[in-house]
Design a protein around this motif. Structure first.
Motif, PDB file in Angstrom:
ATOM      1  N   HIS A  74       0.815  -1.213   0.000  1.00  0.00           N
ATOM      2  CA  HIS A  74       0.000   0.000   0.000  1.00  0.00           C
ATOM      3  C   HIS A  74       0.851   1.266   0.000  1.00  0.00           C
ATOM      4  O   HIS A  74       0.369   2.327  -0.420  1.00  0.00           O
ATOM      5  N   ARG A  75       2.098   1.147   0.424  1.00  0.00           N
ATOM      6  CA  ARG A  75       3.008   2.295   0.386  1.00  0.00           C
ATOM      7  C   ARG A  75       3.611   2.472  -1.005  1.00  0.00           C
ATOM      8  O   ARG A  75       4.239   3.496  -1.289  1.00  0.00           O
ATOM      9  N   GLY A  76       3.442   1.472  -1.879  1.00  0.00           N
ATOM     10  CA  GLY A  76       3.857   1.628  -3.259  1.00  0.00           C
ATOM     11  C   GLY A  76       5.087   0.863  -3.684  1.00  0.00           C
ATOM     12  O   GLY A  76       5.618   1.094  -4.782  1.00  0.00           O
ATOM     13  N   TYR A  77       5.548  -0.084  -2.883  1.00  0.00           N
ATOM     14  CA  TYR A  77       6.756  -0.830  -3.233  1.00  0.00           C
ATOM     15  C   TYR A  77       6.502  -1.916  -4.278  1.00  0.00           C
ATOM     16  O   TYR A  77       7.414  -2.301  -5.016  1.00  0.00           O
ATOM     17  N   PHE A  78       5.303  -2.416  -4.325  1.00  0.00           N
ATOM     18  CA  PHE A  78       4.912  -3.394  -5.346  1.00  0.00           C
ATOM     19  C   PHE A  78       3.387  -3.405  -5.398  1.00  0.00           C
ATOM     20  O   PHE A  78       2.719  -2.876  -4.492  1.00  0.00           O
ATOM     21  N   PRO A  79       2.784  -3.991  -6.434  1.00  0.00           N
ATOM     22  CA  PRO A  79       1.322  -3.933  -6.582  1.00  0.00           C
ATOM     23  C   PRO A  79       0.590  -4.644  -5.445  1.00  0.00           C
ATOM     24  O   PRO A  79       1.003  -5.722  -5.000  1.00  0.00           O
ATOM     25  N   VAL A  80      -0.503  -4.053  -4.997  1.00  0.00           N
ATOM     26  CA  VAL A  80      -1.319  -4.676  -3.948  1.00  0.00           C
ATOM     27  C   VAL A  80      -1.804  -6.051  -4.393  1.00  0.00           C
ATOM     28  O   VAL A  80      -1.920  -6.973  -3.577  1.00  0.00           O
ATOM     29  N   ALA A  81      -2.065  -6.220  -5.696  1.00  0.00           N
ATOM     30  CA  ALA A  81      -2.538  -7.511  -6.210  1.00  0.00           C
ATOM     31  C   ALA A  81      -1.541  -8.637  -5.946  1.00  0.00           C
ATOM     32  O   ALA A  81      -1.919  -9.809  -5.850  1.00  0.00           O
ATOM     33  N   GLU A  82      -0.268  -8.283  -5.788  1.00  0.00           N
ATOM     34  CA  GLU A  82       0.764  -9.298  -5.556  1.00  0.00           C
ATOM     35  C   GLU A  82       0.629  -9.954  -4.185  1.00  0.00           C
ATOM     36  O   GLU A  82       1.177 -11.034  -3.951  1.00  0.00           O
ATOM     37  N   LEU A  83      -0.125  -9.343  -3.290  1.00  0.00           N
ATOM     38  CA  LEU A  83      -0.330  -9.937  -1.967  1.00  0.00           C
ATOM     39  C   LEU A  83      -0.980 -11.316  -2.067  1.00  0.00           C
ATOM     40  O   LEU A  83      -0.806 -12.156  -1.182  1.00  0.00           O
ATOM     41  N   SER A  84      -1.697 -11.569  -3.154  1.00  0.00           N
ATOM     42  CA  SER A  84      -2.353 -12.869  -3.330  1.00  0.00           C
ATOM     43  C   SER A  84      -1.346 -13.995  -3.551  1.00  0.00           C
ATOM     44  O   SER A  84      -1.701 -15.176  -3.467  1.00  0.00           O
TER      45      SER A  84
END
Length: 272
Positions: A74-84
């Motif tokens: 959420h801070r912008g280091y990688f896409p939120v979608a990658e959390l999956s």
């Protein structure tokens, strides 16, 4: 930012439930702390993760990395979608954080107890280099069982590392039971003070208290600072709170649905 913390708990719940692997309890207890650090305190640039003058965050309690990954996304280091992809084979989001794999991660954390010593080394290196960067360490209270923690305290005090702040997630619960039964650490504030650290004690889920403590830490000179954050393991889900089995427990489908309801109620409370 407290609203964000509840939203991030929902992400972590889904990540662990869908992968059937991970640590919810200790991730939930640090939601407000990590939110305050990454969205208020740390000097950093997600577009330049390797910026030399950035502040450093040593995430010592690496098993709770689901929350770290959520905040970093959420801070912008990688896409939120990658959390999956959390804990999936070949994912950048491994079961313990690894700086060679994941943008924004500063230190590998598998074996517990090394965070203070690593942080002291980083803070000392910054001083030698003449850099204004600061080092923050997020430490689990169960890690205080490790002797190397106390060696790190001595190093921080010896060199008067006022560019080093440790935050202890003092939730009173670890994998095998209550910390007071596994290895008593009270009087915890007296012990840190005896090592010549400036001690601040707060409610670790009160965002205003966290922000005030971080601001106060910036004003301390000549010695390192520790913030003892009194928190709740499994914060936000009634049947998880204060219980050792939720250190690494995986919710059933029914428990998952109930936890979602309770976390949504937390979000609605902060939106009201």
């Amino acid at each position: 930012m407290s609203l964000r913390a509840y939203e991030y708990r929902t992400h972590v719940l889904r990540m662990v439930y869908e992968r059937k692997s991970g640590h919810i309890g200790g991730a939930f207890s640090i939601a407000e702390i990590l939110t305050a650090l990454y969205f208020h305190q740390l000097r950093l640039d997600p577009e330049r993760p390797g910026w030399d003058d950035r502040d450093r965050l040593v995430f010592s309690k690496g098993h709770a990395c689901a929350m770290l990954y959520t905040v970093l996304a959420h801070r912008g280091y990688f896409p939120v979608a990658e959390l999956s992809t959390f804990r999936a084979l070949n994912s950048r989001l491994q079961g313990h954080p690894e700086p060679a794999k994941t943008p924004g991660v500063e230190v590998a954390a598998g074996p517990l107890g090394h965070g203070v010593a690593i942080g002291a080394g980083m803070a000392l290196a910054a001083r030698i280099a003449g850099s204004r960067r600061k080092t923050y360490v997020v430490l689990g209270d169960g890690e205080l069982n490790s002797g190397v923690i106390w060696e790190g305290l001595m190093v921080g005090a010896k060199f008067g590392l006022d560019n080093l702040t440790v935050i202890v997630d003092y939730n009173g619960v670890q994998q095998t039971g209550m910390t007071k039964d596994v290895m008593p650490t009270e009087p915890i504030t007296d012990k840190w003070a005896a090592f010549n650290w400036h001690v601040i004690e707060i409610h670790g889920h009160n965002m205003a208290a966290i922000l005030d403590a971080l601001d106060l830490a910036d004003e301390i000179h000549g010695r390192p600072v520790v913030i003892i954050a009194r928190t709740t393991k499994g914060k936000g889900v009634s049947f998880m709170e204060h219980l050792p089995q939720w250190h690494g427990g995986i919710p059933s489908e029914q428990q998952f649905e109930q936890a979602l309801v309770e976390l949504r109620e937390g979000v609605e409370q902060w939106q009201a």
